[in-house]
Scaffold this motif. Sequence first.
Motif, PDB file in Angstrom:
ATOM      1  N   ASP A   7      38.880  46.150  42.313  1.00  0.00           N
ATOM      2  CA  ASP A   7      38.130  46.235  41.184  1.00  0.00           C
ATOM      3  C   ASP A   7      36.476  46.215  41.395  1.00  0.00           C
ATOM      4  O   ASP A   7      36.248  44.772  41.062  1.00  0.00           O
ATOM      5  CB  ASP A   7      38.657  45.555  40.113  1.00  0.00           C
ATOM      6  CG  ASP A   7      38.054  45.730  38.647  1.00  0.00           C
ATOM      7  OD1 ASP A   7      36.972  46.423  38.528  1.00  0.00           O
ATOM      8  OD2 ASP A   7      38.586  45.212  37.547  1.00  0.00           O
ATOM      9  N   ASP A   8      35.951  47.075  41.681  1.00  0.00           N
ATOM     10  CA  ASP A   8      34.752  47.066  42.329  1.00  0.00           C
ATOM     11  C   ASP A   8      33.564  46.544  40.928  1.00  0.00           C
ATOM     12  O   ASP A   8      32.409  46.272  41.314  1.00  0.00           O
ATOM     13  CB  ASP A   8      34.099  48.332  42.832  1.00  0.00           C
ATOM     14  CG  ASP A   8      34.919  48.716  44.066  1.00  0.00           C
ATOM     15  OD1 ASP A   8      35.270  47.714  44.795  1.00  0.00           O
ATOM     16  OD2 ASP A   8      34.760  49.989  44.536  1.00  0.00           O
ATOM     17  N   ARG A   9      34.084  46.507  39.885  1.00  0.00           N
ATOM     18  CA  ARG A   9      32.943  46.023  38.913  1.00  0.00           C
ATOM     19  C   ARG A   9      32.648  44.817  38.710  1.00  0.00           C
ATOM     20  O   ARG A   9      31.735  44.435  38.496  1.00  0.00           O
ATOM     21  CB  ARG A   9      33.631  46.514  37.384  1.00  0.00           C
ATOM     22  CG  ARG A   9      33.942  48.002  37.191  1.00  0.00           C
ATOM     23  CD  ARG A   9      34.718  48.215  36.009  1.00  0.00           C
ATOM     24  NE  ARG A   9      36.103  47.578  36.205  1.00  0.00           N
ATOM     25  CZ  ARG A   9      36.650  47.339  34.963  1.00  0.00           C
ATOM     26  NH1 ARG A   9      36.218  47.724  33.859  1.00  0.00           N
ATOM     27  NH2 ARG A   9      38.137  46.665  35.219  1.00  0.00           N
ATOM     28  N   TYR A  10      33.635  44.217  39.525  1.00  0.00           N
ATOM     29  CA  TYR A  10      33.317  42.381  39.563  1.00  0.00           C
ATOM     30  C   TYR A  10      33.342  42.035  41.014  1.00  0.00           C
ATOM     31  O   TYR A  10      34.268  41.468  41.339  1.00  0.00           O
ATOM     32  CB  TYR A  10      34.238  41.886  38.659  1.00  0.00           C
ATOM     33  CG  TYR A  10      34.364  42.167  37.250  1.00  0.00           C
ATOM     34  CD1 TYR A  10      33.585  41.875  36.206  1.00  0.00           C
ATOM     35  CD2 TYR A  10      35.295  43.339  36.822  1.00  0.00           C
ATOM     36  CE1 TYR A  10      33.528  42.350  34.955  1.00  0.00           C
ATOM     37  CE2 TYR A  10      35.406  43.682  35.390  1.00  0.00           C
ATOM     38  CZ  TYR A  10      34.524  43.320  34.523  1.00  0.00           C
ATOM     39  OH  TYR A  10      34.503  43.787  33.488  1.00  0.00           O
ATOM     40  N   PRO A  11      32.249  42.121  41.933  1.00  0.00           N
ATOM     41  CA  PRO A  11      32.407  42.022  43.164  1.00  0.00           C
ATOM     42  C   PRO A  11      32.626  40.421  43.629  1.00  0.00           C
ATOM     43  O   PRO A  11      33.308  40.097  44.450  1.00  0.00           O
ATOM     44  CB  PRO A  11      31.128  42.481  43.832  1.00  0.00           C
ATOM     45  CG  PRO A  11      30.152  42.496  42.596  1.00  0.00           C
ATOM     46  CD  PRO A  11      31.060  42.893  41.351  1.00  0.00           C
ATOM     47  N   SER A  12      32.109  39.730  42.574  1.00  0.00           N
ATOM     48  CA  SER A  12      32.302  38.266  43.072  1.00  0.00           C
ATOM     49  C   SER A  12      33.618  37.614  42.996  1.00  0.00           C
ATOM     50  O   SER A  12      34.173  36.437  43.535  1.00  0.00           O
ATOM     51  CB  SER A  12      31.208  37.275  42.064  1.00  0.00           C
ATOM     52  OG  SER A  12      31.685  37.292  40.717  1.00  0.00           O
ATOM     53  N   THR A  13      34.482  38.431  42.165  1.00  0.00           N
ATOM     54  CA  THR A  13      36.006  37.925  42.130  1.00  0.00           C
ATOM     55  C   THR A  13      36.990  38.935  42.314  1.00  0.00           C
ATOM     56  O   THR A  13      38.064  38.622  42.250  1.00  0.00           O
ATOM     57  CB  THR A  13      36.298  37.418  40.469  1.00  0.00           C
ATOM     58  OG1 THR A  13      35.961  38.572  39.731  1.00  0.00           O
ATOM     59  CG2 THR A  13      35.275  36.247  40.205  1.00  0.00           C
ATOM     60  N   ASN A  14      36.403  39.786  43.056  1.00  0.00           N
ATOM     61  CA  ASN A  14      37.349  40.981  43.542  1.00  0.00           C
ATOM     62  C   ASN A  14      37.477  40.923  45.023  1.00  0.00           C
ATOM     63  O   ASN A  14      36.686  40.496  45.649  1.00  0.00           O
ATOM     64  CB  ASN A  14      36.560  42.395  43.049  1.00  0.00           C
ATOM     65  CG  ASN A  14      37.467  43.782  43.613  1.00  0.00           C
ATOM     66  OD1 ASN A  14      38.564  43.711  43.202  1.00  0.00           O
ATOM     67  ND2 ASN A  14      36.785  44.198  44.468  1.00  0.00           N
TER      68      ASN A  14
END
Length: 196
Positions: A7-14
Amino acid sequence: MYHRFGDDRYPSTNIQLDQFELHINEVIENNYNITSIDEVINNLQNNLPFQDKSVAFTIDDAHESFFLNGWPIFKKNKIPVTLFVSTSIVDDNIKGYMTWDQIREFIHDGGDVGQHTASHNHMPTIDKIQILQDLKMSHQRFIDELGFIPKAFAFPYGETSLEVIETLKEINIESAFGQHSGVISNKSNFYYLPRY
């Protein structure tokens, strides 16, 4: 520990799926002892040794991307995994999170769930009455939807305080996980076990 999968929308938790596949290949091809959170807790409580290269997998927050993209890879490789669920987020049918039906399917197919509060509040910033209300609400929702209260617990945002830990003890939660790096041993604090 992981949150979102592909899920590239949330890079810090993806985690990218190709990178996740590399993680899984690493532990399988190099003969890690893949264990469950239940076994980790049991070993700690009974002062039992861990096998060399033991690893356990956890997922926080019940994002739908785990169910759609991550869980099929765990399941295909017969890897135990614990999903820490904040019950109110599921109750509110927030887009991008799993439903209770998906959580039941996950359990039916071999997954394990843990507690992650009801509201996903930052626990050290709320008072004891709010903490107790939140935890009791979570417990009731697990009973209503799944028929049991999970044993394992993980702090939202990975942070806690002495007051929070004392509150967990009062309602018979026997261990809890943070989000800080480190190894687990029989000298670890049962109420602030590391994950990374």
